[in-house]
Design an enzyme around this catalytic site. Structure first.
Site, PDB file in Angstrom:
ATOM      1  N   GLU A 118       0.835  -1.206   0.000  1.00 39.59           N
ATOM      2  CA  GLU A 118       0.000   0.000   0.000  1.00 39.59           C
ATOM      3  C   GLU A 118       0.872   1.260   0.000  1.00 39.59           C
ATOM      4  O   GLU A 118       0.394   2.349   0.371  1.00 39.59           O
ATOM      5  CB  GLU A 118      -0.926   0.034   1.234  1.00 39.59           C
ATOM      6  N   HIS A 142      -2.624   1.955   8.586  1.00 43.24           N
ATOM      7  CA  HIS A 142      -3.708   1.137   8.042  1.00 43.24           C
ATOM      8  C   HIS A 142      -3.878  -0.099   8.918  1.00 43.24           C
ATOM      9  O   HIS A 142      -2.922  -0.845   9.135  1.00 43.24           O
ATOM     10  CB  HIS A 142      -3.380   0.732   6.600  1.00 43.24           C
ATOM     11  N   HIS A 144      -6.638  -3.463  10.117  1.00 42.10           N
ATOM     12  CA  HIS A 144      -7.816  -4.283   9.803  1.00 42.10           C
ATOM     13  C   HIS A 144      -8.669  -4.392  11.071  1.00 42.10           C
ATOM     14  O   HIS A 144      -8.733  -5.451  11.705  1.00 42.10           O
ATOM     15  CB  HIS A 144      -7.380  -5.665   9.311  1.00 42.10           C
ATOM     16  N   GLU A 172     -17.416  10.933  22.506  1.00 42.40           N
ATOM     17  CA  GLU A 172     -16.013  11.240  22.214  1.00 42.40           C
ATOM     18  C   GLU A 172     -15.698  11.332  20.725  1.00 42.40           C
ATOM     19  O   GLU A 172     -14.802  12.080  20.304  1.00 42.40           O
ATOM     20  CB  GLU A 172     -15.154  10.128  22.845  1.00 42.40           C
ATOM     21  N   HIS A 213     -12.582  -4.009   4.330  1.00 41.22           N
ATOM     22  CA  HIS A 213     -11.120  -4.144   4.381  1.00 41.22           C
ATOM     23  C   HIS A 213     -10.534  -3.597   5.684  1.00 41.22           C
ATOM     24  O   HIS A 213      -9.775  -4.288   6.345  1.00 41.22           O
ATOM     25  CB  HIS A 213     -10.511  -3.445   3.154  1.00 41.22           C
TER      26      HIS A 213
END
Ligand code: 13P
Ligand code: ZN
Length: 277
Positions: A118, A142, A144, A172, A213
């Site tokens: 990525e 990133h 998952h 929050e 994803h």
């Protein structure tokens, strides 16, 4: 002192471990990059190697002048987050961007490895953060996150729907993301389209959902970026629980628009009201 003791390295490695502990990084899932600041560069400089085998320039396929000459600490493609602390030179490394912003080269670590699949998305996100956001954000993460992914199985890829759910789940969230999260539909992981669409969203949102994803989050430092990820993931989990407990229907007592406005007024944040329409 070895390079692993540099402040940026210790914090980078700690974040990889923290994400692993949260369960967001099965196998090689997820990746992290950090744009070094002047002090980091001064500290790591004696350990960098710029010439010889494995240090050739590699084109990124486009010109991104905003990141010209930057140094990034980044996880390796295929590397488990769990292993970054165990063997940093194999599972992460430092790359330098050339003076035109169109190529990178390895200057430390990434032993027999390339940056994350990525990487284009990370680079374009960093460029967008410098160009279109406040310029202070240096971390792109990133993960998952399981509840974010689960929520993407039941919500449309609509920013209004997502932000009503996340802001509504706990007070929050709007404090951390008054501009709301961006949302993208499913796209091929590691693909150019996902990278480009993410960068467009990052110009307006500190975090972007990748449907089916995971999440990509940005921030000025590791703690804020991890905190933002954690908050969004927790809100997704609360929303899912409340919705399941409500027989699958939207919960009846989400934080109301007037309450969201009141919170934003109290902290002086400009609030993206458009997402409530
Ligand atoms: P990398 O191992 O190449 O970082 O890929 C993991 C991932 O999560 C892709 O979206
Ligand atoms: Zn992924």
């Amino acid at each position: 002192m070895g390079i692993e003791q540099a402040n940026c390295m210790r914090r980078f490695i700690r974040m990889c471990d923290d994400g692993w502990v949260e369960g967001w990084h099965e196998s090689n899932g997820g990746n992290l990059s950090y744009r070094l600041d002047e002090e980091d560069i001064r500290v790591v400089m004696p350990y960098l190697k710029v010439s010889g085998e494995g240090h050739d320039w590699v084109g990124i396929g486009r010109k991104e002048p905003d990141i010209a000459n930057a140094l990034f600490l980044v996880t390796a493609a295929g590397s488990p987050m769990r292993k970054v602390s165990i063997d940093p030179t194999l599972n992460c490394g430092i790359v330098e961007i050339d003076a035109s912003g169109s190529a990178w080269r390895r200057v430390w670590g990434l032993r027999n490895a390339r940056p994350t699949s990525e990487f284009l998305g990370h680079l374009l996100a960093h460029a967008a953060l410098i160009r279109d956001a406040d310029g202070d954000s240096r971390v792109v993460y990133h993960a998952h996150c399981q509840n974010v992914i689960a929520l993407s199985l039941i919500l449309n890829a609509s920013e209004a729907e997502w932000n009503r759910a996340l802001w509504g789940a706990m007070t929050e969230v709007v404090m951390l993301t008054p501009q709301g999260v961006g949302v993208l539909p499913w796209m091929l992981p590691g693909g150019r389209e996902l990278a480009e669409q993410t960068a467009l969203k990052i110009a307006k949102h500190a975090a972007v959902v990748w449907s089916q994803h995971g999440l990509i989050a940005t921030g000025p430092d590791f703690d804020e970026t991890f905190g933002l990820t954690h908050t969004i993931e927790k809100a997704a989990s609360i929303y899912l629980k409340a919705r399941a407990a409500n027989g699958g229907r939207v919960p009846d007592h989400l934080v109301a628009p007037a309450q969201l406005r009141e919170v934003c007024d109290a902290i002086g944040a400009s609030f993206n009201e458009d997402l409530l329409q």
